[in-house]
Design an enzyme around this catalytic site. Structure first.
Site, PDB file in Angstrom:
ATOM      1  N   GLN A  28      -5.369  -8.528  -7.197  1.00  0.00           N
ATOM      2  CA  GLN A  28      -6.769  -8.357  -6.823  1.00  0.00           C
ATOM      3  C   GLN A  28      -7.691  -9.289  -7.606  1.00  0.00           C
ATOM      4  O   GLN A  28      -8.582  -9.927  -7.052  1.00  0.00           O
ATOM      5  CB  GLN A  28      -7.204  -6.905  -7.045  1.00  0.00           C
ATOM      6  N   SER A  51      -2.437 -13.891 -22.641  1.00  0.00           N
ATOM      7  CA  SER A  51      -2.130 -13.597 -21.244  1.00  0.00           C
ATOM      8  C   SER A  51      -1.546 -14.824 -20.542  1.00  0.00           C
ATOM      9  O   SER A  51      -2.058 -15.937 -20.669  1.00  0.00           O
ATOM     10  CB  SER A  51      -3.389 -13.145 -20.500  1.00  0.00           C
ATOM     11  N   HIS A 108     -10.497   0.441  -7.295  1.00  0.00           N
ATOM     12  CA  HIS A 108      -9.797   1.677  -6.925  1.00  0.00           C
ATOM     13  C   HIS A 108     -10.386   2.785  -7.787  1.00  0.00           C
ATOM     14  O   HIS A 108     -10.725   2.570  -8.944  1.00  0.00           O
ATOM     15  CB  HIS A 108      -8.297   1.527  -7.175  1.00  0.00           C
ATOM     16  N   GLY A 134      -4.469  -8.408  -2.702  1.00  0.00           N
ATOM     17  CA  GLY A 134      -5.324  -9.515  -3.086  1.00  0.00           C
ATOM     18  C   GLY A 134      -5.033 -10.820  -2.369  1.00  0.00           C
ATOM     19  O   GLY A 134      -5.957 -11.565  -2.010  1.00  0.00           O
ATOM     20  N   ASP A 191      -6.264   7.002  -0.411  1.00  0.00           N
ATOM     21  CA  ASP A 191      -5.470   5.814  -0.731  1.00  0.00           C
ATOM     22  C   ASP A 191      -4.089   6.209  -1.247  1.00  0.00           C
ATOM     23  O   ASP A 191      -3.070   5.691  -0.790  1.00  0.00           O
ATOM     24  CB  ASP A 191      -6.203   4.971  -1.772  1.00  0.00           C
ATOM     25  N   SER A 252       8.036  -1.946  26.153  1.00  0.00           N
ATOM     26  CA  SER A 252       8.642  -1.565  27.437  1.00  0.00           C
ATOM     27  C   SER A 252       8.382  -0.089  27.735  1.00  0.00           C
ATOM     28  O   SER A 252       8.101   0.713  26.844  1.00  0.00           O
ATOM     29  CB  SER A 252      10.150  -1.812  27.399  1.00  0.00           C
TER      30      SER A 252
END
Length: 331
Positions: A28, A51, A108, A134, A191, A252
């Site tokens: 995200q 990081s 969220h 994301g 969610d 179908s």
């Protein structure tokens, strides 16, 4: 009727006049940051020291800071980290550096709804939750479209929290597709339920059960794979484009008859009772408590689930078949 907003209902200049910080640069986070940047918003990314995502963000032309420094700089701070570590990130890096009138946004509602994060009354707390992963959010924006999103306000300290959230939704491209007004409670609970009962848990179990039934009956695993997994994309695309009846119109007559007559035999009242039990655990916090405990204990169960599932025959067969279909962007 639900309230849905579009570009005509939003003030883009609001978010363009604010400094926006994105906490996290995963699925995200990267999409939010890049979409906002391309919309002309002053945006930076906040990451922990060391990081691995820092180089990716910088290569994309984004400025990267520690979460603490980002909090001091930003007017709007969007949390795009996984649910479980988010609480500690907030406590250690965000809370000590908050100032009156800032806006905290969440992709969220998990941490706010279950009270794992409780911001002071002096800041706005709102949510802008794109309804998809994301990479799809970024893809839709980059191709001139948009992904629908949910917007909710939990705490309005400045009197314009909703307008800020709506303008942010414009910045990531969601106002093109529609922004549905909701609540943190509704977003979080629906969610989690959708993921567990239908989209992930339900669908995965249904696919494996169908595959196993055919293989155990003596049919070739490759045939079972095509019928029970590969073709789900064809059906889902029809559902996405026009709903259940459009899907039934497109298949179908034989398949449509099987839909009406066999579906209720597989998914029936017993299935709905199980779904209601799942929903109750989500509503009363049982699921959240179990998931948090799993993480505190070092994630032994989810690691075992991953290992066990990777050994299922459907994964081996699928890998071999997808390798023979170069038009599929195999992962």
């Amino acid at each position: 009727m639900a309230t849905i907003y579009y570009e005509k209902d939003v003030q883009p200049e609001i978010i363009k006049g604010l400094k926006v910080g994105i906490v996290g640069y995963g699925s995200q986070g990267h999409a939010h940051a890049l979409n906002l940047h391309d919309s002309g918003v002053d945006v930076r990314v906040g990451l922990h020291e060391g990081s691995k995502s820092k180089a990716k963000a910088e290569e994309a032309g984004l400025k990267v800071e520690t979460v603490a420094d980002l909090t001091k700089w930003a007017d709007v701070l969007m949390f795009c980290t996984p649910d479980v570590p988010m609480g500690e990130i907030y406590t250690t890096s965000v809370a000590p550096n908050l100032r009156e009138g800032q806006t905290l946004l969440f992709a969220h509602g998990f941490n706010i709804h279950y009270k794992l994060i409780t911001p002071p009354a002096t800041v706005n707390v709102a949510m802008v939750a794109p309804k998809g992963p994301g990479h799809r959010l970024r893809h839709e924006y980059a191709h001139g479209a948009g992904m629908p999103a949910l917007v909710a306000v939990h705490q309005d300290a400045t009197g314009n929290a909703k307008q800020i959230a709506m303008s942010y939704a414009w910045g990531i491209g969601s106002a093109k597709a529609g922004v549905l007004e909701t609540t943190f409670k509704e977003e979080t609970e629906t969610d989690l339920f959708g993921e567990q009962a239908v989209l992930c848990g339900g669908l995965s179990a249904l696919i494996k059960a169908g595959f196993d039934t055919l293989v155990e009956a003596g049919y070739q695993p490759e045939a079972a794979y095509f019928e029970c997994l590969h073709e789900t994309k064809l059906i889902v695309d029809l559902l996405y484009e026009g709903g259940l009846n459009y899907m039934r119109y497109s298949i179908s007559d034989t398949a449509e008859w099987g839909d009406y007559t066999a579906g209720p035999k597989v998914i029936n009242e017993e299935s709905k009772l199980a779904m209601k039990a799942l929903l109750k655990d989500i509503q009363d916090g049982t699921f959240a408590k179990d998931w948090i405990e799993e993480n505190k204990n070092g994630r032994p169960r989810i690691n075992k689930f991953r290992e066990d599932e990777s050994q299922h025959l459907i994964e081996k067969v699928g890998k071999e078949l997808r390798a023979l279909m170069p038009f599929i962007n195999a992962k």
